[in-house]
Design a protein around this motif. Structure first.
Motif, PDB file in Angstrom:
ATOM      1  N   ALA A  20       0.816  -1.211   0.000  1.00  0.00           N
ATOM      2  CA  ALA A  20       0.000   0.000   0.000  1.00  0.00           C
ATOM      3  C   ALA A  20       0.854   1.267   0.000  1.00  0.00           C
ATOM      4  O   ALA A  20       0.349   2.362  -0.277  1.00  0.00           O
ATOM      5  N   ILE A  21       2.134   1.109   0.298  1.00  0.00           N
ATOM      6  CA  ILE A  21       3.049   2.260   0.355  1.00  0.00           C
ATOM      7  C   ILE A  21       4.024   2.242  -0.814  1.00  0.00           C
ATOM      8  O   ILE A  21       4.206   3.239  -1.513  1.00  0.00           O
ATOM      9  N   VAL A  22       4.652   1.092  -1.036  1.00  0.00           N
ATOM     10  CA  VAL A  22       5.663   0.943  -2.082  1.00  0.00           C
ATOM     11  C   VAL A  22       5.011   0.304  -3.303  1.00  0.00           C
ATOM     12  O   VAL A  22       4.484  -0.806  -3.218  1.00  0.00           O
ATOM     13  N   VAL A  23       5.057   0.966  -4.424  1.00  0.00           N
ATOM     14  CA  VAL A  23       4.381   0.501  -5.639  1.00  0.00           C
ATOM     15  C   VAL A  23       5.282  -0.438  -6.428  1.00  0.00           C
ATOM     16  O   VAL A  23       6.439  -0.122  -6.717  1.00  0.00           O
ATOM     17  N   GLY A  24       4.744  -1.613  -6.774  1.00  0.00           N
ATOM     18  CA  GLY A  24       5.385  -2.488  -7.742  1.00  0.00           C
ATOM     19  C   GLY A  24       6.662  -3.177  -7.313  1.00  0.00           C
ATOM     20  O   GLY A  24       7.489  -3.507  -8.167  1.00  0.00           O
ATOM     21  N   LYS A  25       6.849  -3.427  -6.017  1.00  0.00           N
ATOM     22  CA  LYS A  25       8.057  -4.112  -5.557  1.00  0.00           C
ATOM     23  C   LYS A  25       7.711  -5.310  -4.678  1.00  0.00           C
ATOM     24  O   LYS A  25       8.249  -5.473  -3.579  1.00  0.00           O
ATOM     25  N   PRO A  26       6.819  -6.201  -5.123  1.00  0.00           N
ATOM     26  CA  PRO A  26       6.424  -7.328  -4.263  1.00  0.00           C
ATOM     27  C   PRO A  26       7.573  -8.276  -3.952  1.00  0.00           C
ATOM     28  O   PRO A  26       7.663  -8.807  -2.838  1.00  0.00           O
ATOM     29  N   ASP A  27       8.453  -8.512  -4.937  1.00  0.00           N
ATOM     30  CA  ASP A  27       9.569  -9.431  -4.700  1.00  0.00           C
ATOM     31  C   ASP A  27      10.537  -8.854  -3.678  1.00  0.00           C
ATOM     32  O   ASP A  27      11.004  -9.559  -2.774  1.00  0.00           O
ATOM     33  N   ALA A  28      10.840  -7.562  -3.805  1.00  0.00           N
ATOM     34  CA  ALA A  28      11.752  -6.921  -2.861  1.00  0.00           C
ATOM     35  C   ALA A  28      11.175  -6.938  -1.458  1.00  0.00           C
ATOM     36  O   ALA A  28      11.890  -7.180  -0.477  1.00  0.00           O
ATOM     37  N   ALA A  29       9.872  -6.699  -1.332  1.00  0.00           N
ATOM     38  CA  ALA A  29       9.221  -6.727  -0.021  1.00  0.00           C
ATOM     39  C   ALA A  29       9.277  -8.127   0.580  1.00  0.00           C
ATOM     40  O   ALA A  29       9.526  -8.291   1.781  1.00  0.00           O
ATOM     41  N   GLU A  30       9.047  -9.138  -0.254  1.00  0.00           N
ATOM     42  CA  GLU A  30       9.096 -10.507   0.259  1.00  0.00           C
ATOM     43  C   GLU A  30      10.508 -10.880   0.694  1.00  0.00           C
ATOM     44  O   GLU A  30      10.701 -11.508   1.742  1.00  0.00           O
ATOM     45  N   TYR A  31      11.505 -10.503  -0.088  1.00  0.00           N
ATOM     46  CA  TYR A  31      12.884 -10.781   0.300  1.00  0.00           C
ATOM     47  C   TYR A  31      13.218 -10.129   1.643  1.00  0.00           C
ATOM     48  O   TYR A  31      13.907 -10.721   2.478  1.00  0.00           O
ATOM     49  N   ALA A  32      12.762  -8.894   1.837  1.00  0.00           N
ATOM     50  CA  ALA A  32      13.024  -8.204   3.096  1.00  0.00           C
ATOM     51  C   ALA A  32      12.387  -8.950   4.266  1.00  0.00           C
ATOM     52  O   ALA A  32      12.986  -9.085   5.339  1.00  0.00           O
ATOM     53  N   LEU A  33      11.170  -9.460   4.057  1.00  0.00           N
ATOM     54  CA  LEU A  33      10.491 -10.200   5.109  1.00  0.00           C
ATOM     55  C   LEU A  33      11.166 -11.542   5.355  1.00  0.00           C
ATOM     56  O   LEU A  33      11.232 -12.017   6.499  1.00  0.00           O
ATOM     57  N   ILE A  34      11.688 -12.166   4.308  1.00  0.00           N
ATOM     58  CA  ILE A  34      12.438 -13.412   4.456  1.00  0.00           C
ATOM     59  C   ILE A  34      13.647 -13.190   5.363  1.00  0.00           C
ATOM     60  O   ILE A  34      13.928 -13.984   6.265  1.00  0.00           O
ATOM     61  N   ALA A  35      14.379 -12.104   5.123  1.00  0.00           N
ATOM     62  CA  ALA A  35      15.546 -11.804   5.950  1.00  0.00           C
ATOM     63  C   ALA A  35      15.145 -11.586   7.402  1.00  0.00           C
ATOM     64  O   ALA A  35      15.839 -12.033   8.329  1.00  0.00           O
ATOM     65  N   LEU A  36      14.024 -10.920   7.626  1.00  0.00           N
ATOM     66  CA  LEU A  36      13.555 -10.689   8.991  1.00  0.00           C
ATOM     67  C   LEU A  36      13.256 -12.018   9.688  1.00  0.00           C
ATOM     68  O   LEU A  36      13.686 -12.252  10.819  1.00  0.00           O
ATOM     69  N   LEU A  37      12.502 -12.905   9.018  1.00  0.00           N
ATOM     70  CA  LEU A  37      12.139 -14.188   9.620  1.00  0.00           C
ATOM     71  C   LEU A  37      13.369 -15.058   9.865  1.00  0.00           C
ATOM     72  O   LEU A  37      13.415 -15.814  10.839  1.00  0.00           O
ATOM     73  N   ALA A  38      14.368 -14.952   8.982  1.00  0.00           N
ATOM     74  CA  ALA A  38      15.565 -15.782   9.087  1.00  0.00           C
ATOM     75  C   ALA A  38      16.663 -15.121   9.913  1.00  0.00           C
ATOM     76  O   ALA A  38      17.791 -15.630   9.951  1.00  0.00           O
ATOM     77  N   SER A  39      16.360 -14.001  10.570  1.00  0.00           N
ATOM     78  CA  SER A  39      17.327 -13.279  11.406  1.00  0.00           C
ATOM     79  C   SER A  39      18.571 -12.878  10.619  1.00  0.00           C
ATOM     80  O   SER A  39      19.694 -12.963  11.115  1.00  0.00           O
ATOM     81  N   GLY A  40      18.359 -12.483   9.363  1.00  0.00           N
ATOM     82  CA  GLY A  40      19.465 -12.040   8.527  1.00  0.00           C
ATOM     83  C   GLY A  40      19.433 -10.533   8.337  1.00  0.00           C
ATOM     84  O   GLY A  40      18.646  -9.822   8.962  1.00  0.00           O
ATOM     85  N   HIS A  41      20.304 -10.046   7.470  1.00  0.00           N
ATOM     86  CA  HIS A  41      20.378  -8.627   7.155  1.00  0.00           C
ATOM     87  C   HIS A  41      20.315  -8.469   5.639  1.00  0.00           C
ATOM     88  O   HIS A  41      20.666  -9.393   4.888  1.00  0.00           O
ATOM     89  N   ILE A  42      19.883  -7.304   5.180  1.00  0.00           N
ATOM     90  CA  ILE A  42      19.724  -7.095   3.743  1.00  0.00           C
ATOM     91  C   ILE A  42      20.407  -5.811   3.304  1.00  0.00           C
ATOM     92  O   ILE A  42      20.568  -4.869   4.094  1.00  0.00           O
ATOM     93  N   ILE A  43      20.818  -5.805   2.052  1.00  0.00           N
ATOM     94  CA  ILE A  43      21.352  -4.598   1.451  1.00  0.00           C
ATOM     95  C   ILE A  43      20.527  -4.294   0.209  1.00  0.00           C
ATOM     96  O   ILE A  43      20.395  -5.141  -0.686  1.00  0.00           O
ATOM     97  N   LEU A  44      19.914  -3.126   0.195  1.00  0.00           N
ATOM     98  CA  LEU A  44      19.106  -2.674  -0.936  1.00  0.00           C
ATOM     99  C   LEU A  44      20.010  -1.857  -1.843  1.00  0.00           C
ATOM    100  O   LEU A  44      20.610  -0.870  -1.399  1.00  0.00           O
TER     101      LEU A  44
END
Length: 320
Positions: A20-44
């Motif tokens: 609802a905030i970021v347009v057209g980035k579903p894959d990037a959002a999912e990757y970010a959530l994957i890192a959160l669940l897996a206790s990892g870190h991400i670089i955009l």
């Protein structure tokens, strides 16, 4: 015990709010959530103005967790990140002034603009979830997620991240330019205000910890593990790479695959999870013989390896 349907519902709320905030980035959002669940870190990583900071803020705003941001610059000191002991003249004692790293979600904006000395101040916190100040070690609260951003094109006034630091990031996520229709939607959505300003947490801190704990119940068949390790090993044997993926990469590869399975309501990892995560997990860790080849060539190498390595039959890679 967290039920799979409960996991899907909770993570869907987060992804819906980000969408609802970021347009057209579903894959990037999912990757970010994957890192959160897996206790990892991400670089955009991408050019300025493609929504890197907005995505990071949207994820943080969706969680009932503490959030802090550091704008990295060349004059930033390590103590500006970790904190410092200062002398309180009125009380006559030294007191700890905690830095912004003492949080749950840390946005390290334009990380490659800081000097290597300041960049390295994040290494201990990212790997060991602790900070050492003047010989005293302080644990960081869970969850702890670093979301770093960097511009891969501009080189003026930047310091490339060393391999040891890149290896700490579970995923590298490119943003990319929006499609024409998506860019029009961005203009319409922000015409009357900023949707980020009205976003509210949809997941409490305790729920985030529960979801992270559920990861240990996601199984990975030995055939899938061997497939994963074959990909990692191939990065080390490739003629194009001087240094392949590390054992840390293998571990984070497995955890990310477990998190992706969890997001999809499964308690087992499929080969498709491995294939979907190979590039974001491995490409940024490869050191190529040609230093000018860039990240795009590393991604191509991983894709080529995926096409060469046999995929285990799905029915053999699932627990009965």
């Amino acid at each position: 015990m967290v039920h799979l349907e409960d996991v899907r519902n909770k993570t869907r709320r987060v992804l819906d709010q980000i969408a609802a905030i970021v347009v057209g980035k579903p894959d990037a959002a999912e990757y970010a959530l994957i890192a959160l669940l897996a206790s990892g870190h991400i670089i955009l990583e991408d050019v300025p103005g493609t929504g890197k900071t907005l995505l990071a803020k949207s994820l943080a705003r969706s969680l009932g967790c503490a959030f802090k941001r550091i704008q990295f610059t060349a004059d930033l000191l390590p103590s500006d990140v970790s904190g410092i002991n200062f002398y309180n003249q009125r009380a006559g004692v030294f007191e700890l002034r905690k830095g912004p790293v003492f949080t749950n979600v840390l946005l390290a904006d334009e990380l490659n603009r800081a000097t290597p000395r300041t960049q390295s101040s994040l290494l201990e916190s990212m790997e060991e979830r602790q900070v050492t100040i003047d010989g005293e070690t302080y644990p960081l609260e869970r969850p702890f997620l670093v979301i770093a951003t960097q511009n891969p094109v501009e080189s003026h006034g930047t310091f490339p991240l060393p391999e040891a630091q890149l290896d700490r990031f579970m995923l590298r996520i490119p943003m990319g330019y929006p499609a024409a229709g998506e860019e029009a939607e961005i203009l319409r959505r922000f015409m009357s205000g900023d949707p980020l300003a009205t976003a509210q947490p949809v997941l409490a801190l305790e729920e985030v910890l529960q979801l992270q704990g559920a990861l240990q119940n996601v199984r990975c068949h030995d055939d899938v593990l061997q497939y994963m390790l074959a990909i990692v090993s191939a990065t080390r044997d490739s003629e194009d790479t001087a240094v392949g993926a590390s054992p840390r990469a293998s571990l984070q590869f497995m955890r990310a695959a477990q998190a992706r399975a969890l997001l999809r309501g499964r308690d087992f990892v499929l080969p498709e999870d491995v294939k979907a995560l190979a590039v974001p997990v491995l490409a940024h860790r490869l050191v190529l013989h040609d230093p000018l080849a860039g990240g795009g060539r590393a991604e191509t190498i991983v894709h080529e390896l995926l096409n060469k390595i046999a995929v285990p039959a799905e029915q053999d890679a699932v627990y009965a």
